[in-house]
Design an enzyme around this catalytic site. Structure first.
Site, PDB file in Angstrom:
ATOM      1  CE  LYS A  14      -2.102  -0.899   3.789  1.00 60.87           C
ATOM      2  NZ  LYS A  14      -1.455  -2.161   4.126  1.00 60.87           N
ATOM      3  NE  ARG A  89      -4.607   1.410   9.773  1.00 57.65           N
ATOM      4  CZ  ARG A  89      -3.384   0.989   9.875  1.00 57.65           C
ATOM      5  NH1 ARG A  89      -3.091  -0.005  10.671  1.00 57.65           N
ATOM      6  NH2 ARG A  89      -2.424   1.555   9.198  1.00 57.65           N
ATOM      7  NE  ARG A 128       7.909  -3.481   6.080  1.00 58.35           N
ATOM      8  CZ  ARG A 128       6.631  -3.144   6.080  1.00 58.35           C
ATOM      9  NH1 ARG A 128       6.085  -2.566   5.024  1.00 58.35           N
ATOM     10  NH2 ARG A 128       5.869  -3.410   7.124  1.00 58.35           N
ATOM     11  NE  ARG A 134       9.565  -2.393  12.180  1.00 57.95           N
ATOM     12  CZ  ARG A 134       8.297  -2.051  11.997  1.00 57.95           C
ATOM     13  NH1 ARG A 134       7.936  -1.352  10.948  1.00 57.95           N
ATOM     14  NH2 ARG A 134       7.386  -2.407  12.870  1.00 57.95           N
ATOM     15  NE  ARG A 145       2.984  -5.506  13.063  1.00 62.93           N
ATOM     16  CZ  ARG A 145       4.295  -5.550  12.889  1.00 62.93           C
ATOM     17  NH1 ARG A 145       4.794  -5.977  11.741  1.00 62.93           N
ATOM     18  NH2 ARG A 145       5.102  -5.159  13.833  1.00 62.93           N
TER      19      ARG A 145
END
Length: 188
Positions: A14, A89, A128, A134, A145
């Site tokens: 997105k 959301r 990622r 991260r 998630r």
């Protein structure tokens, strides 16, 4: 005038597509993450309120998020064209967005939903996580998630489908390929 919303599960691309799409339609890219950061950095009243929740490790309540989005949508660069990214959301936020747009004598023209198979989403997010360093993006966290998205956000697709606004786009492939599919799918 083009007023769009882009949706998809975490890892669907997105953010990557939103920037290019906002540019293509000549509209404001309205990302809730950017709105939060801007309000906090500018120490606005809403930003200070949001910061208190974030500092306590809590979710920023809907009423604060809704107020920030309402304020952003009322700005001049969003009057004609915009792309919403990360809001709404939840079903409650859909109703609030309807109210906000109604007060501005505006409406959505389309909802782009990027579809990507779950194994690919997880692979993208793990990659990622490695490239961004991260350490909190473990496979368990990523899967959680995805579960949250399915439970809270995926039901919005049915609402927008029923309204005749949903435009599903295959999010598999390179960003350029997905961008071309989005461009081809947009109403003229």
């Amino acid at each position: 005038m083009t007023r769009l919303l882009i949706m998809g599960p975490p890892g669907a691309g997105k953010g990557t597509q939103a920037v290019a799409l906002a540019e293509r339609i000549g509209g404001a890219h309205i990302s809730t993450g950017d709105i939060f950061r801007a309000n906090v950095a500018q120490q606005t009243e809403l930003g200070q309120t949001a910061q208190r929740y974030m500092d306590a490790g809590e979710y920023v309540p809907d009423e604060v998020t809704n107020a920030m989005v309402a304020d952003r949508l009322a700005q001049d660069d969003a009057r004609e064209s915009f792309l919403l990214d990360g809001y709404p959301r939840t079903l409650d936020q859909v109703a609030k967005l309807d109210d906000i747009l109604g007060a501005l004598d505006s409406k959505l023209d389309g909802v782009i939903a990027l579809t990507v198979v779950e194994d690919e989403l997880i692979a993208r997010l793990l990659e990622r996580a490695k490239s961004s360093g991260r350490s909190d993006d473990t496979e368990d966290v990523i899967r959680h998630r995805q579960d949250v998205y399915r439970a809270e956000t995926e039901p919005l697709l049915a609402v927008y489908r029923d309204r005749g606004l949903l435009i599903e786009v295959d999010g598999m492939g390179t960003p350029e390929e997905v961008g071309r599919r989005i461009a081809d799918a947009l109403p003229s």
